[in-house]
Design a protein around this motif. Structure first.
Motif, PDB file in Angstrom:
ATOM      1  N   VAL A  47       0.846  -1.189   0.000  1.00  0.00           N
ATOM      2  CA  VAL A  47       0.000   0.000   0.000  1.00  0.00           C
ATOM      3  C   VAL A  47       0.887   1.246   0.000  1.00  0.00           C
ATOM      4  O   VAL A  47       1.825   1.357   0.791  1.00  0.00           O
ATOM      5  N   ILE A  48       0.574   2.159  -0.904  1.00  0.00           N
ATOM      6  CA  ILE A  48       1.302   3.433  -0.938  1.00  0.00           C
ATOM      7  C   ILE A  48       0.741   4.304   0.170  1.00  0.00           C
ATOM      8  O   ILE A  48      -0.442   4.664   0.164  1.00  0.00           O
ATOM      9  N   ARG A  68      -1.628  11.392   1.701  1.00  0.00           N
ATOM     10  CA  ARG A  68      -1.231  10.603   2.865  1.00  0.00           C
ATOM     11  C   ARG A  68      -2.503  10.090   3.540  1.00  0.00           C
ATOM     12  O   ARG A  68      -3.543  10.741   3.492  1.00  0.00           O
ATOM     13  N   ASP A  69      -2.414   8.952   4.147  1.00  0.00           N
ATOM     14  CA  ASP A  69      -3.558   8.372   4.847  1.00  0.00           C
ATOM     15  C   ASP A  69      -4.783   8.262   3.933  1.00  0.00           C
ATOM     16  O   ASP A  69      -5.900   8.586   4.321  1.00  0.00           O
ATOM     17  N   GLU A  70      -4.541   7.826   2.713  1.00  0.00           N
ATOM     18  CA  GLU A  70      -5.577   7.558   1.725  1.00  0.00           C
ATOM     19  C   GLU A  70      -6.386   8.788   1.311  1.00  0.00           C
ATOM     20  O   GLU A  70      -7.558   8.689   0.932  1.00  0.00           O
ATOM     21  N   GLY A  95       0.757   0.716  -8.954  1.00  0.00           N
ATOM     22  CA  GLY A  95       1.770   1.706  -8.574  1.00  0.00           C
ATOM     23  C   GLY A  95       1.754   2.985  -9.389  1.00  0.00           C
ATOM     24  O   GLY A  95       2.680   3.782  -9.300  1.00  0.00           O
ATOM     25  N   ASP A  96       0.711   3.212 -10.196  1.00  0.00           N
ATOM     26  CA  ASP A  96       0.632   4.429 -11.021  1.00  0.00           C
ATOM     27  C   ASP A  96       0.300   5.623 -10.130  1.00  0.00           C
ATOM     28  O   ASP A  96      -0.836   5.794  -9.695  1.00  0.00           O
ATOM     29  N   VAL A  97       1.297   6.448  -9.839  1.00  0.00           N
ATOM     30  CA  VAL A  97       1.101   7.646  -9.024  1.00  0.00           C
ATOM     31  C   VAL A  97       1.333   8.905  -9.871  1.00  0.00           C
ATOM     32  O   VAL A  97       1.719   9.949  -9.363  1.00  0.00           O
ATOM     33  N   SER A  98       1.074   8.770 -11.172  1.00  0.00           N
ATOM     34  CA  SER A  98       1.220   9.892 -12.090  1.00  0.00           C
ATOM     35  C   SER A  98       0.184  10.958 -11.771  1.00  0.00           C
ATOM     36  O   SER A  98      -0.934  10.663 -11.348  1.00  0.00           O
ATOM     37  N   VAL A  99       0.568  12.208 -11.997  1.00  0.00           N
ATOM     38  CA  VAL A  99      -0.309  13.340 -11.732  1.00  0.00           C
ATOM     39  C   VAL A  99      -0.565  14.079 -13.034  1.00  0.00           C
ATOM     40  O   VAL A  99       0.360  14.286 -13.829  1.00  0.00           O
ATOM     41  N   TYR A 118       6.175   3.970   1.535  1.00  0.00           N
ATOM     42  CA  TYR A 118       5.486   2.736   1.908  1.00  0.00           C
ATOM     43  C   TYR A 118       6.371   2.002   2.889  1.00  0.00           C
ATOM     44  O   TYR A 118       7.590   2.136   2.861  1.00  0.00           O
ATOM     45  N   GLY A 119       5.732   1.277   3.770  1.00  0.00           N
ATOM     46  CA  GLY A 119       6.508   0.503   4.743  1.00  0.00           C
ATOM     47  C   GLY A 119       7.375   1.383   5.630  1.00  0.00           C
ATOM     48  O   GLY A 119       8.442   0.970   6.054  1.00  0.00           O
TER      49      GLY A 119
END
Length: 189
Positions: A47-48, A68-70, A95-99, A118-119
């Motif tokens: 989870v990111i 952060r925090d979903e 894992g696509d965190v493109s903006v 993460y982690g």
């Protein structure tokens, strides 16, 4: 001899590790008013927990996008990016965190960094250098050094093509001469 092989392998593995661990760096050129996708891929596993898109040359500590925090924290977002920056995939699948940055302006020119956490740890994944030019100018892809349509140029392209033709003809002549009796003298027959 065995020791030199071991040293070579250690150096090779170290070099490969540094290359594979380095962040991605992209260069993009667009016209004012264009929507831009700032691409970044975090880990597809787990989870990111944190996503930070920042622009280091901003005069404040605000972010382009802060997750952060979903959820998105708009209060940490620089005012110039309010309502203009959104995740391409809100579920961040694979894992696509493109903006996507909507309605670009000259002020958007600069360096952008994508950090993913993460982690319990966060790391720089992608750095993008964005150049936004006036709509009256010509935008092009700075990666390939070409014009706005991605063409490298007629004269260098023709020069390379001509050189390849000359090399091909020379190779064909050498092969033909080697396998043909036409070029042999009567004494050799």
């Amino acid at each position: 001899m065995r020791e030199s092989r071991r040293i070579f392998l250690v150096c090779l593995l170290t070099f490969w590790g540094k290359c594979s661990a380095s962040e991605d760096h992209q260069q993009i050129t667009v016209k004012t008013g264009d929507d831009i996708t700032l691409q970044c891929w975090g880990p597809s596993r787990g989870v990111i927990e944190l996503l930070e898109w920042n622009k280091p040359d901003l005069k404040s500590q605000d972010y382009v996008y802060y997750y952060r925090d979903e959820r998105l924290y708009e209060n940490y977002q620089h005012p110039s990016f309010h309502g203009r920056a959104e995740l391409r995939d809100p579920q961040m699948k694979d894992g696509d965190v493109s903006v996507i940055l909507r309605n670009s302006s000259i002020n958007d020119t600069g360096k952008y960094e994508c950090y993913v956490g993460y982690g319990g740890r966060s790391e720089l994944i992608t750095t993008i250098t964005l150049k936004v030019i006036d709509s009256g100018g010509e935008a092009g892809n700075t990666k390939n050094g070409g014009d706005k349509d991605g063409h490298v140029g007629l004269i260098p392209g023709l020069s390379v093509a001509g050189l390849l033709v000359v090399i091909a003809v020379a190779v064909v002549l050498v092969i033909f001469r080697k396998h043909s009796s036409i070029f042999q003298s009567p004494a050799e027959l």
